[in-house]
Enzyme design. Structure first.
Site, PDB file in Angstrom:
ATOM      1  N   GLU A  69      -1.257  -1.340  -6.030  1.00 37.45           N
ATOM      2  CA  GLU A  69      -2.634  -0.635  -6.461  1.00 37.45           C
ATOM      3  C   GLU A  69      -2.257   0.249  -7.889  1.00 37.45           C
ATOM      4  OE1 GLU A  69      -5.455   0.855  -2.966  1.00 37.45           O
ATOM      5  OE2 GLU A  69      -3.211   1.676  -2.712  1.00 37.45           O
TER       6      GLU A  69
ATOM      7  N   CYS B  46     -13.171 -10.069   7.426  1.00 36.61           N
ATOM      8  CA  CYS B  46     -14.615 -10.493   7.090  1.00 36.61           C
ATOM      9  C   CYS B  46     -14.997 -10.212   5.851  1.00 36.61           C
ATOM     10  CB  CYS B  46     -15.366 -10.299   8.323  1.00 36.61           C
ATOM     11  SG  CYS B  46     -15.703  -8.738   8.417  1.00 36.61           S
TER      12      CYS B  46
ATOM     13  N   ASP C 222      -3.269   0.969   7.388  1.00 43.19           N
ATOM     14  CA  ASP C 222      -2.438   0.833   6.076  1.00 43.19           C
ATOM     15  C   ASP C 222      -1.959  -0.550   5.812  1.00 43.19           C
ATOM     16  OD1 ASP C 222      -2.000   3.532   5.295  1.00 43.19           O
ATOM     17  OD2 ASP C 222      -0.557   3.786   6.596  1.00 43.19           O
TER      18      ASP C 222
ATOM     19  N   CYS D 263     -17.213  -7.125  12.214  1.00 45.21           N
ATOM     20  CA  CYS D 263     -16.834  -8.294  13.081  1.00 45.21           C
ATOM     21  C   CYS D 263     -15.810  -7.673  14.288  1.00 45.21           C
ATOM     22  CB  CYS D 263     -15.807  -8.944  12.263  1.00 45.21           C
ATOM     23  SG  CYS D 263     -14.509  -8.310  11.686  1.00 45.21           S
TER      24      CYS D 263
ATOM     25  N   ASP E  37       0.903  -1.350  -0.020  1.00 45.34           N
ATOM     26  CA  ASP E  37       0.031  -0.016   0.084  1.00 45.34           C
ATOM     27  C   ASP E  37       0.724   1.395  -0.157  1.00 45.34           C
ATOM     28  OD1 ASP E  37      -2.618   1.444   0.442  1.00 45.34           O
ATOM     29  OD2 ASP E  37      -1.666   1.718   2.294  1.00 45.34           O
TER      30      ASP E  37
END
Length: 372
Positions: free
Chosen positions: A254, A311, A337, A330, A172
């Site tokens: 990304e 989740c 990050d 959850c 990231d």
């Protein structure tokens, strides 16, 4: 893979004068060619060569191959835009090829064509660029910068065969943390930000003074911040690629093409945001990974920072702050990050590699494969 090696020429004072005269003459020839191209609306290299080759060679006393390179330089300039007349700086860079430039890497010397004939000139080069020169092919640019001469040599460096990998390392890219991987390692942007502020304040002070010595100091500072950022990005990219290779993983990033246009930031953070060099870091990661045989996977960045890596619940409220992620479904909490990096890794493992730019398609970046 095409990479560029930079070497610094160390000419004698007499050789330096000849190199400057060669550059000035070649750029004067380029301006003459551009005048004709603009007046006649003739922009193709072959057409310009047919019309001007002999006249330019006779008028400027250039060698045949230098004239060809000048014609190519003008034609290439007009490929970008035919609505603006092209002019060339007096001491702008000029292009050499193997017919008018030869490298002697064993004794670190070049034989280069000048207005007075061939000159043998020694050069200085760092270890990394010296290794690249072993694969030198094609053109080299002679440039003059801050009183020194440099050659930027095109090198066709062989890539390692792409490895079969056992997983994906998600990365990231950000501002507060320049890079965070899915293992939890991060690289803080505070040092880069403090340097940016220092250089900005220093430039403002010197510009306000406006004296000759202040302007001289501004010239000395020019480029230092850029070089500092590049050095930081090189260190980060080397660490990430080494980790991926040691653990037999692909790297998922990304696809942040056009991120500055798609995002808005507070006025107080604009300077920091627009000086963010994430694209350079991505380029460094990509080319180092290709040299190491590590697959690169580009994934859709949408909602990676809002989605729970445990989740899969996606909600804006999950992102409690810049640093903290807390899933509303959850209850899972972790560094925001790291959570985003884990989502990137998961997408890289199940999605087909996404290639958003044509240059990735041509180089094969993004065609990673996971071992079964």
């Amino acid at each position: 893979m095409k990479l560029t090696a930079q070497i610094r020429l160390d000419p004698s004072p007499e050789q330096a004068d000849v190199l400057l005269r060669t550059m000035e003459t070649a750029n004067a020839a380029c301006n003459a060619i551009s005048e004709h191209a603009w007046a006649t609306r003739t922009f193709l290299k072959y057409a310009l060569q047919k019309a001007l080759y002999h006249d330019i060679k006779r008028q400027f006393k250039l060698s045949a191959q230098v004239v060809v390179r000048c014609l190519g330089k003008v034609a290439d300039a007009y490929k970008l835009d035919k609505d603006t007349k092209r002019t060339f700086r007096k001491r702008g860079g000029i292009v050499y090829d193997s017919r008018i430039l030869r490298y002697y890497t064993e004794r670190r010397e070049v034989s280069i064509w000048t207005m007075t004939g061939r000159e043998r000139i020694p050069y200085t080069v760092g270890e990394h660029h010296a290794r690249l020169l072993a694969y030198q092919q094609g053109e080299s640019d002679l440039i003059y910068r801050k009183g020194r001469f440099y050659l930027l040599a095109t090198c066709d460096v062989p890539e390692e065969d792409e490895e079969a990998v056992d997983g994906v390392l998600g990365v990231d890219l950000g501002i507060a943390q320049i890079a965070t991987d899915s293992d939890g390692d991060s690289f803080s942007g505070e040092q880069v930000e403090s340097k940016r502020k220092w250089y900005a304040e220093r430039r403002g002070t010197l510009q306000a003074v406006g004296t000759r010595s202040a302007r001289r100091r501004l010239r000395q500072l020019s480029g230092r911040e850029r070089r500092f950022r590049a050095d930081v990005n090189h260190q980060i990219s080397k660490h990430l690629v080494r980790k991926a290779k040691d653990t037999k993983r692909a790297i998922a990033l990304e696809d942040l093409t056009g991120i500055r246009k798609r995002t808005t930031v507070r006025k107080s953070q604009r300077a920091r945001h627009h000086s963010w060099s994430f694209y350079q870091l991505r380029q460094f990661i990509e080319y180092k990974a290709k040299l190491a045989g590590i697959p690169i996977i580009l994934v859709d960045p949408a909602y990676t920072s809002r989605t729970c890596s445990q989740c899969g619940h996606c909600e804006k409220a999950n992102r409690k702050s810049q640093a903290r992620f807390a899933c509303q479904a959850c209850g899972h909490t972790m560094n925001a990050d790291v959570n985003a990096a884990k989502n990137i890794a998961a997408r890289g493992a199940v999605m087909r590699p996404m290639v958003s730019r044509s240059d990735h398609a041509s180089t094969g970046v993004g065609r990673g494969k996971l071992a079964a």
